[in-house]
Enzyme design. Structure first.
Site, short mmCIF file in Angstrom:
data_model
loop_
_atom_site.label_atom_id
_atom_site.label_comp_id
_atom_site.label_asym_id
_atom_site.label_seq_id
_atom_site.Cartn_x
_atom_site.Cartn_y
_atom_site.Cartn_z
N HIS A 217 -11.62 42.37 -6.53
CA HIS A 217 -12.38 43.61 -6.32
C HIS A 217 -11.79 44.82 -7.02
O HIS A 217 -12.34 45.91 -6.94
CB HIS A 217 -12.49 43.92 -4.82
CG HIS A 217 -11.20 44.42 -4.23
ND1 HIS A 217 -10.13 43.62 -3.98
CD2 HIS A 217 -10.82 45.67 -3.87
CE1 HIS A 217 -9.14 44.32 -3.48
NE2 HIS A 217 -9.53 45.58 -3.41
C1 UD1 Z 1 -10.88 50.42 -1.33
C2 UD1 Z 1 -9.48 50.90 -1.69
C3 UD1 Z 1 -8.67 49.73 -2.23
C4 UD1 Z 1 -8.69 48.56 -1.30
C5 UD1 Z 1 -10.14 48.19 -0.98
C6 UD1 Z 1 -10.21 47.05 -0.01
C7 UD1 Z 1 -9.28 53.22 -2.53
C8 UD1 Z 1 -9.06 54.04 -3.74
N1 UD1 Z 1 -9.52 51.92 -2.75
O1 UD1 Z 1 -11.50 49.99 -2.56
O2 UD1 Z 1 -7.32 50.16 -2.39
O3 UD1 Z 1 -8.04 47.47 -1.89
O4 UD1 Z 1 -10.77 49.34 -0.43
O5 UD1 Z 1 -11.53 46.68 0.26
O6 UD1 Z 1 -9.21 53.73 -1.44
N2 UD1 Z 1 -18.99 49.42 0.03
C9 UD1 Z 1 -19.87 48.82 0.88
N3 UD1 Z 1 -19.57 48.78 2.22
C10 UD1 Z 1 -18.44 49.31 2.72
C11 UD1 Z 1 -17.53 49.93 1.85
C12 UD1 Z 1 -17.82 49.97 0.50
O7 UD1 Z 1 -20.90 48.32 0.47
O8 UD1 Z 1 -18.22 49.22 3.95
C13 UD1 Z 1 -19.29 49.45 -1.42
C14 UD1 Z 1 -19.88 50.73 -1.88
O9 UD1 Z 1 -20.83 50.44 -2.83
C15 UD1 Z 1 -18.71 51.45 -2.55
C16 UD1 Z 1 -17.91 50.27 -3.10
O10 UD1 Z 1 -18.09 49.22 -2.15
O11 UD1 Z 1 -19.13 52.33 -3.53
C17 UD1 Z 1 -16.44 50.56 -3.21
O12 UD1 Z 1 -15.91 51.06 -1.99
P1 UD1 Z 1 -14.65 52.07 -2.01
O13 UD1 Z 1 -14.20 52.37 -0.62
O14 UD1 Z 1 -14.95 53.23 -2.88
O15 UD1 Z 1 -13.54 51.28 -2.78
P2 UD1 Z 1 -13.07 49.78 -2.64
O16 UD1 Z 1 -13.32 49.09 -3.93
O17 UD1 Z 1 -13.59 49.15 -1.39
#
Ligand code: UD1
Length: 371
Positions: A217
């Protein structure tokens, strides 16, 4: 003399939940202990809402027995600036209202950084759990979060000796640093029995040591079309050798959709929704090897002595490579690395020091001592 300490515990994203669970349990145990020298520990759990899906958040609260958050800031997804700023805007009034003695932040996600910044400006003490880890790669958003959080925190609770060295090198006074061990391993050990009785292997038709467990991811692997396309085709090749199970993170799924990468046409590759904690631990222990870019899985596979190939050019958790079962890999080397893993018939690696299930005890003692 009796002392009252109020802490706010911050949890925002999936990898935070297994770190806060044992800390909260230890606060609860401490409060029930009559020999606690009269210190009264009070806590509130703040969920920033960085992760919000049932499968990215609620399932971990249920499986880890974490009490419902006292406050949910419900910030949701967004760009780095939006997400960090939204946490800050919503967390500041909570601090003013709750007036905590300490704020405890864990890991390296945007919520960790945002809450630390708020506290630094309000003069509230911050304890950072998992301090001092460095990949020395500032293109990783987490590395920026780690550096800034550690520069501002008042108590740096480190998981391993390399983390202490990194902090000293950055000029952080030794008096602020305590080597406490790896808190994720507290959760792992507390949940081993449940993980081992998970029905996941039967449910998805996998055999002990007869499959590969994949999680990917990181933006560096999944946010670019060329990199993700190459990765998916590499997984197709792995799946010709051994069944592959790939619980897909929402970021990765979103990027596959955006780049029109088909997900249902590769024989032997099962793409499933994100898994809960017990299922994931079960797969980590049972896999022939793990292929990942996750920080947590590098550590969990080291604990289980399951070989782990990490698709990254660096790791902030070097102890998993020097002592554990982890190896850094890349697409050019992957096939040779897999051959090496499959050709080995003994387990490798040792469990690093202070991965003993008692880190949360050391965290709470350190906070009390520093108060
Ligand atoms: C975040 C953390 C990363 C961690 C990861 C674990 C930061 C900078 N990154 O990355 O260190 O390894 O979490 O999962 O804080 N989304 C959903 N549902 C959710 C959450 C997110 O669909 O409950 C989708 C959204 O489209 C979002 C994308 O996932 O834009 C990324 O989520 P985000 O929290 O921005 O970063 P992660 O890649 O999850």
């Amino acid at each position: 003399m009796s002392k009252k300490l109020k802490t706010l515990i911050i949890a925002g994203a999936r990898p935070n939940f297994m770190k806060v669970a044992p800390i909260i349990q230890q606060i609860q145990r401490y409060s029930e202990d009559v020999a606690n020298n009269g210190t009264q520990l009070e806590y509130r759990l703040i969920h920033t809402g960085q992760h919000y899906d049932e499968k990215m958040s609620d399932v971990f609260f249920a499986e880890l027995g974490i009490p419902a958050p006292d406050i949910n800031l419900a910030v949701g997804s967004g760009s780095h600036a939006e997400q960090t700023a939204n946490v800050m805007i919503k967390f500041e009034p909570i601090c003013e209202q709750e007036k905590p003695d300490w704020v405890v932040v864990v890991g390296d996600v945007n919520s960790t950084l945002a809450c630390t910044l708020v506290c630094a400006k309000l003069g509230i003490k911050v304890a950072h759990v998992e301090a001092g880890l460095r990949s020395y790669d500032r293109s990783m958003p987490e590395e920026v979060n780690r550096i800034v959080t550690d520069a501002l925190a008042d108590l740096l609770l480190t998981p391993s000796a390399d983390a202490n060295e990194n902090l000293i090198r950055e000029g952080i006074p030794a008096s602020k640093i305590r080597l406490v061990g790896n808190v994720m391993i507290d959760s792992l050990m507390n949940n081993l029995e449940k993980a081992r009785s998970s029905p996941i292997l039967d449910r998805i038709g996998l055999k002990q040591k007869g499959f590969v467990y994949v999680t990917l991811h990181r933006p560096s692997n999944v946010d670019k079309q060329s990199a993700l396309t190459l990765l998916m085709s590499a997984l197709g090749k792995v799946a010709k050798e051994l069944p592959v199970v790939f619980p897909m993170h929402p970021r990765t799924r979103k990027m596959c959709e955006q780049f029109n990468i088909p997900l249902d046409e590769i024989d032997g590759l099962q793409i499933v929704d994100p898994l809960g904690y017990h299922d994931s631990l079960c797969l980590t222990e049972a896999a022939r090897f793990v292929l990942t870019d996750s920080g947590g899985l590098q550590e969990e596979s080291t604990y289980f002595k399951t070989p782990c190939l990490t698709l990254r050019s660096n790791t902030e958790r070097p102890v998993t490579v020097t002592m554990g079962s982890n190896k850094l890999s890349n697409l050019d080397r992957l096939s040779a690395d897999i051959d090496e893993v499959l050709g080995r018939n003994t387990t490798i690696g040792q469990i690093p020091p202070l991965w003993d299930g008692r880190t949360s005890e050391r965290i709470i003692s350190s906070i009390i001592e520093a108060s």
